[in-house]
Design a protein around this motif. Sequence first.
Motif, mmCIF file in Angstrom:
data_model
loop_
_atom_site.group_PDB
_atom_site.id
_atom_site.type_symbol
_atom_site.label_atom_id
_atom_site.label_comp_id
_atom_site.label_asym_id
_atom_site.label_seq_id
_atom_site.Cartn_x
_atom_site.Cartn_y
_atom_site.Cartn_z
ATOM 1 N N HIS A 8 0.818 -1.207 0.000
ATOM 2 C CA HIS A 8 0.000 0.000 0.000
ATOM 3 C C HIS A 8 0.858 1.267 0.000
ATOM 4 C CE1 HIS A 8 1.064 0.887 4.176
ATOM 5 N NE2 HIS A 8 0.942 -0.418 4.399
ATOM 6 N N GLY A 9 0.251 2.419 -0.304
ATOM 7 C CA GLY A 9 0.956 3.687 -0.290
ATOM 8 C C GLY A 9 1.206 4.195 1.121
ATOM 9 N N ASN A 10 1.970 5.271 1.200
ATOM 10 C CA ASN A 10 2.301 5.881 2.485
ATOM 11 C C ASN A 10 1.063 6.414 3.207
ATOM 12 O OD1 ASN A 10 5.219 5.809 2.938
ATOM 13 N ND2 ASN A 10 5.364 6.978 1.040
ATOM 14 N N THR A 11 1.169 6.464 4.525
ATOM 15 C CA THR A 11 0.155 7.103 5.361
ATOM 16 C C THR A 11 0.766 8.355 5.986
ATOM 17 O OG1 THR A 11 0.766 5.920 7.376
ATOM 18 C CG2 THR A 11 -0.780 4.820 5.881
ATOM 19 N N ASP A 12 -0.040 9.081 6.741
ATOM 20 C CA ASP A 12 0.453 10.286 7.417
ATOM 21 C C ASP A 12 1.062 9.984 8.784
ATOM 22 O OD1 ASP A 12 0.063 12.367 5.584
ATOM 23 O OD2 ASP A 12 -2.085 12.420 6.018
ATOM 24 N N GLN A 21 -1.622 -3.167 12.844
ATOM 25 C CA GLN A 21 -2.993 -3.203 12.349
ATOM 26 C C GLN A 21 -3.808 -1.967 12.757
ATOM 27 O OE1 GLN A 21 -5.025 -6.924 13.004
ATOM 28 N NE2 GLN A 21 -3.440 -8.116 11.980
ATOM 29 N N ALA A 22 -3.138 -0.929 13.259
ATOM 30 C CA ALA A 22 -3.844 0.325 13.518
ATOM 31 C C ALA A 22 -4.358 0.879 12.197
ATOM 32 C CB ALA A 22 -2.910 1.337 14.185
ATOM 33 N N GLU A 23 -5.563 1.405 12.204
ATOM 34 C CA GLU A 23 -6.173 1.908 10.980
ATOM 35 C C GLU A 23 -5.733 3.347 10.699
ATOM 36 O OE1 GLU A 23 -7.347 0.309 8.761
ATOM 37 O OE2 GLU A 23 -9.059 -0.960 9.233
ATOM 38 N N ARG A 24 -5.056 3.552 9.599
ATOM 39 C CA ARG A 24 -4.646 4.874 9.169
ATOM 40 C C ARG A 24 -4.907 4.994 7.666
ATOM 41 N NH1 ARG A 24 -4.350 4.788 13.889
ATOM 42 N NH2 ARG A 24 -2.799 5.740 15.272
ATOM 43 N N PRO A 25 -5.432 6.126 7.198
ATOM 44 C CA PRO A 25 -5.687 6.294 5.770
ATOM 45 C C PRO A 25 -4.411 6.627 5.012
ATOM 46 C CG PRO A 25 -6.271 8.299 6.930
ATOM 47 C CD PRO A 25 -5.871 7.303 7.984
ATOM 48 N N LEU A 26 -4.484 6.494 3.709
ATOM 49 C CA LEU A 26 -3.373 6.935 2.869
ATOM 50 C C LEU A 26 -3.205 8.445 2.979
ATOM 51 C CD1 LEU A 26 -3.805 5.023 -0.518
ATOM 52 C CD2 LEU A 26 -2.327 4.431 1.408
ATOM 53 N N SER A 52 -5.787 -6.703 1.431
ATOM 54 C CA SER A 52 -5.988 -6.749 2.875
ATOM 55 C C SER A 52 -7.226 -5.925 3.207
ATOM 56 C CB SER A 52 -4.754 -6.155 3.566
ATOM 57 O OG SER A 52 -5.062 -5.639 4.845
ATOM 58 N N ASP A 53 -7.846 -6.234 4.332
ATOM 59 C CA ASP A 53 -9.038 -5.480 4.702
ATOM 60 C C ASP A 53 -8.718 -4.233 5.542
ATOM 61 O OD1 ASP A 53 -8.243 -6.877 6.952
ATOM 62 O OD2 ASP A 53 -10.267 -7.411 7.581
ATOM 63 N N LEU A 54 -7.435 -3.942 5.770
ATOM 64 C CA LEU A 54 -7.072 -2.706 6.457
ATOM 65 C C LEU A 54 -7.245 -1.519 5.512
ATOM 66 C CD1 LEU A 54 -3.936 -3.801 8.521
ATOM 67 C CD2 LEU A 54 -6.329 -3.622 9.271
ATOM 68 N N ARG A 55 -7.594 -0.379 6.082
ATOM 69 C CA ARG A 55 -8.019 0.776 5.277
ATOM 70 C C ARG A 55 -6.977 1.221 4.251
ATOM 71 N NH1 ARG A 55 -9.932 6.644 7.763
ATOM 72 N NH2 ARG A 55 -10.593 7.581 5.798
ATOM 73 N N ARG A 56 -5.732 1.309 4.651
ATOM 74 C CA ARG A 56 -4.696 1.813 3.731
ATOM 75 C C ARG A 56 -4.500 0.889 2.531
ATOM 76 N NH1 ARG A 56 -2.564 0.126 8.612
ATOM 77 N NH2 ARG A 56 -0.806 -1.344 8.618
ATOM 78 N N ALA A 57 -4.691 -0.411 2.740
ATOM 79 C CA ALA A 57 -4.591 -1.350 1.629
ATOM 80 C C ALA A 57 -5.823 -1.259 0.734
ATOM 81 C CB ALA A 57 -4.418 -2.773 2.148
ATOM 82 N N GLN A 58 -7.002 -1.146 1.349
ATOM 83 C CA GLN A 58 -8.226 -1.039 0.550
ATOM 84 C C GLN A 58 -8.224 0.228 -0.299
ATOM 85 O OE1 GLN A 58 -12.022 -1.781 2.317
ATOM 86 N NE2 GLN A 58 -11.287 -3.428 3.602
ATOM 87 N N GLN A 59 -7.758 1.339 0.265
ATOM 88 C CA GLN A 59 -7.694 2.577 -0.517
ATOM 89 C C GLN A 59 -6.731 2.428 -1.687
ATOM 90 O OE1 GLN A 59 -6.727 5.303 2.741
ATOM 91 N NE2 GLN A 59 -8.737 6.261 2.501
ATOM 92 N N SER A 60 -5.622 1.763 -1.460
ATOM 93 C CA SER A 60 -4.674 1.516 -2.552
ATOM 94 C C SER A 60 -5.292 0.609 -3.610
ATOM 95 C CB SER A 60 -3.389 0.888 -2.000
ATOM 96 O OG SER A 60 -2.756 1.727 -1.058
ATOM 97 N N ARG A 77 -6.410 -12.303 5.805
ATOM 98 C CA ARG A 77 -5.152 -13.046 5.899
ATOM 99 C C ARG A 77 -3.982 -12.273 5.297
ATOM 100 N NH1 ARG A 77 -7.310 -18.677 3.450
ATOM 101 N NH2 ARG A 77 -8.231 -17.147 2.020
ATOM 102 N N LEU A 78 -4.279 -11.222 4.547
ATOM 103 C CA LEU A 78 -3.237 -10.389 3.954
ATOM 104 C C LEU A 78 -2.881 -9.190 4.832
ATOM 105 C CD1 LEU A 78 -4.420 -10.384 0.226
ATOM 106 C CD2 LEU A 78 -2.495 -11.658 1.213
ATOM 107 N N ARG A 79 -3.456 -9.116 6.022
ATOM 108 C CA ARG A 79 -3.188 -7.991 6.922
ATOM 109 C C ARG A 79 -1.715 -7.910 7.345
ATOM 110 N NH1 ARG A 79 -7.617 -7.258 11.719
ATOM 111 N NH2 ARG A 79 -9.383 -6.575 10.438
ATOM 112 N N GLU A 80 -1.357 -6.713 7.808
ATOM 113 C CA GLU A 80 -0.060 -6.522 8.445
ATOM 114 C C GLU A 80 -0.040 -7.316 9.750
ATOM 115 O OE1 GLU A 80 3.012 -6.310 8.571
ATOM 116 O OE2 GLU A 80 3.310 -4.247 7.865
ATOM 117 N N ILE A 81 1.146 -7.548 10.289
ATOM 118 C CA ILE A 81 1.273 -8.229 11.568
ATOM 119 C C ILE A 81 0.527 -7.447 12.645
ATOM 120 C CG2 ILE A 81 3.454 -7.069 12.085
ATOM 121 C CD1 ILE A 81 4.335 -9.692 13.490
#
Length: 201
Positions: A8-12, A21-26, A52-60, A77-81
Amino acid sequence: MDLILVRHGNTDVEPGICLGQAERPLSTRGFTDVQQLAATWNGSAPRFLFSSDLRRAQQSAQVFAAAFATEPLTDPRLREIDYGRWNGRHWNEIMQSEPDSYRHWLDNWVIQEAPDGESFADVLRRTGAWLAALLGSTANDDCVLAIAHAGSIRALLCHALGLPPGRAQTINVDASRVSRLRYENGQFDVRYVNATRFEVD
């Protein structure tokens, strides 16, 4: 089968944060970087687009979904640790407040779970289950694109390349970078790792 893995792309998030697995947007830059990467895609659309179902991956993944006129298949299953209670905290603060737990985890990170979280061995198990299911449902000429995270991509590369888990951290997996593998005759071949664009084979 061609398996293409994109982080996924960078977050802030500021440097030094244990994101896990903390949720942060791109970030704005993260969106731009993913768009620039997607623009280098060559060839026909992949048969499957996973995320992955985490927000930063879904946005990407949505950037690629728009380009391919498809919907991503989300898979946890594709989530970050999962770093448990360390998710979203600064590493310096973790080291200062929980020095013994941190040192024990650092010395045994492959098999030692973060407090209330998981170990890298756990990530290997869940990504291995995803990969086995994928290999059982794809044909030789299929192309699969998966948007994931540094930890889960390293785990998948360990599976594909037969690397010892302790070597996983030696693999660079930067934001908005792509790795491509070819699975044929029961084995994986590496085409490229951590590239800035989709390369023509």
